[in-house]
Design a protein around this motif. Structure first.
Motif, PDB file in Angstrom:
ATOM      1  N   GLY A  60     -10.334   2.441   0.756  1.00  0.00           N
ATOM      2  CA  GLY A  60      -9.148   1.694   1.150  1.00  0.00           C
ATOM      3  C   GLY A  60      -7.930   2.557   0.909  1.00  0.00           C
ATOM      4  O   GLY A  60      -7.826   3.215  -0.120  1.00  0.00           O
ATOM      5  N   GLN A  61      -7.040   2.567   1.870  1.00  0.00           N
ATOM      6  CA  GLN A  61      -5.780   3.289   1.722  1.00  0.00           C
ATOM      7  C   GLN A  61      -4.642   2.278   1.824  1.00  0.00           C
ATOM      8  O   GLN A  61      -4.702   1.350   2.627  1.00  0.00           O
ATOM      9  CB  GLN A  61      -5.635   4.363   2.801  1.00  0.00           C
ATOM     10  CG  GLN A  61      -6.663   5.466   2.659  1.00  0.00           C
ATOM     11  CD  GLN A  61      -6.552   6.494   3.764  1.00  0.00           C
ATOM     12  OE1 GLN A  61      -6.459   6.159   4.927  1.00  0.00           O
ATOM     13  NE2 GLN A  61      -6.571   7.754   3.383  1.00  0.00           N
ATOM     14  N   ASN A  62      -3.631   2.458   1.000  1.00  0.00           N
ATOM     15  CA  ASN A  62      -2.518   1.520   0.899  1.00  0.00           C
ATOM     16  C   ASN A  62      -3.063   0.104   0.684  1.00  0.00           C
ATOM     17  O   ASN A  62      -2.731  -0.838   1.404  1.00  0.00           O
ATOM     18  CB  ASN A  62      -1.616   1.582   2.134  1.00  0.00           C
ATOM     19  CG  ASN A  62      -0.312   0.836   1.936  1.00  0.00           C
ATOM     20  OD1 ASN A  62       0.017   0.392   0.840  1.00  0.00           O
ATOM     21  ND2 ASN A  62       0.430   0.670   3.016  1.00  0.00           N
ATOM     22  N   ILE A  63      -3.893  -0.025  -0.314  1.00  0.00           N
ATOM     23  CA  ILE A  63      -4.606  -1.279  -0.599  1.00  0.00           C
ATOM     24  C   ILE A  63      -3.643  -2.452  -0.799  1.00  0.00           C
ATOM     25  O   ILE A  63      -3.924  -3.575  -0.387  1.00  0.00           O
ATOM     26  CB  ILE A  63      -5.523  -1.097  -1.827  1.00  0.00           C
ATOM     27  CG1 ILE A  63      -6.639  -0.100  -1.485  1.00  0.00           C
ATOM     28  CG2 ILE A  63      -6.095  -2.424  -2.282  1.00  0.00           C
ATOM     29  CD1 ILE A  63      -7.447   0.356  -2.686  1.00  0.00           C
ATOM     30  N   ALA A  64      -2.494  -2.217  -1.409  1.00  0.00           N
ATOM     31  CA  ALA A  64      -1.518  -3.283  -1.646  1.00  0.00           C
ATOM     32  C   ALA A  64      -0.677  -3.586  -0.401  1.00  0.00           C
ATOM     33  O   ALA A  64       0.182  -4.459  -0.433  1.00  0.00           O
ATOM     34  CB  ALA A  64      -0.609  -2.911  -2.816  1.00  0.00           C
ATOM     35  N   ASN A  65      -0.923  -2.869   0.678  1.00  0.00           N
ATOM     36  CA  ASN A  65      -0.210  -3.035   1.951  1.00  0.00           C
ATOM     37  C   ASN A  65       1.301  -2.899   1.774  1.00  0.00           C
ATOM     38  O   ASN A  65       2.085  -3.690   2.296  1.00  0.00           O
ATOM     39  CB  ASN A  65      -0.564  -4.359   2.626  1.00  0.00           C
ATOM     40  CG  ASN A  65      -0.304  -4.314   4.120  1.00  0.00           C
ATOM     41  OD1 ASN A  65      -0.333  -3.249   4.733  1.00  0.00           O
ATOM     42  ND2 ASN A  65      -0.054  -5.457   4.711  1.00  0.00           N
TER      43      ASN A  65
END
Length: 159
Positions: free
Chosen positions: A117-122
């Motif tokens: 996951g990338q930029n999981i916190a959006n």
């Protein structure tokens, strides 16, 4: 394994002037207060990486977080007599991005399967700014990447 890195900068132009032509008279304009483009004064990153034997392979867990302070995009020059309000239009706010991965490395065949996951916190952030108000009257922004998930299969040739 745990790791961190940090950067602390305070860049300044010691001498920066541009040629001018006012009423047919050539001169120079001091613009040394122009901020460096795309340079954050502070940035910090941390990561945790853990690998353990599992079955006939290895399980790897990794997470990382990177934060950077505000910075300026490409914008107008700043100096006496120039419109300093444009400086704020080229300001890129600071932001942080959290990434993670779970991977399993098979012993035979030499294959790794990972989900990530990338930029999981959006986090919503701006990557680039091009501020050309004085020339074209516009400022354009390039947004950062949104939250992304994926899977990866890697085959390693040789040993």
């Amino acid at each position: 394994q745990l790791g961190t890195s940090a950067t602390f900068l305070d860049p300044k132009f010691l001498d920066f002037s541009i040629p001018t032509l006012v009423n047919g008279v050539a001169g120079t304009q001091d613009v040394r207060d122009t901020p460096y483009s795309f340079v954050s004064k502070q940035s910090v990153s941390v990561f945790a990486d853990y690998t353990t034997a599992l079955g006939s392979g290895e399980l790897n867990l990794r997470a990382d977080y990177a934060w950077r302070s505000n910075r300026y995009g490409t914008g107008p020059l700043v100096g006496p007599g120039l419109n300093e309000a444009f400086r704020e239009n080229s300001n890129i706010p600071g932001y942080g991005v959290l990434n993670g991965q779970i991977a399993y490395q098979f012993e035979n065949p030499n294959v790794e399967l990972a989900i990530y996951g990338q930029n999981i916190a959006n986090s919503k952030y701006i990557m680039r700014v091009l501020s050309v108000e004085t020339q074209l009257g516009i400022t354009s922004y390039s947004p950062g990447l949104p939250r992304m998930y994926g899977a990866r299969l890697t085959y390693r040739f040789g040993n």
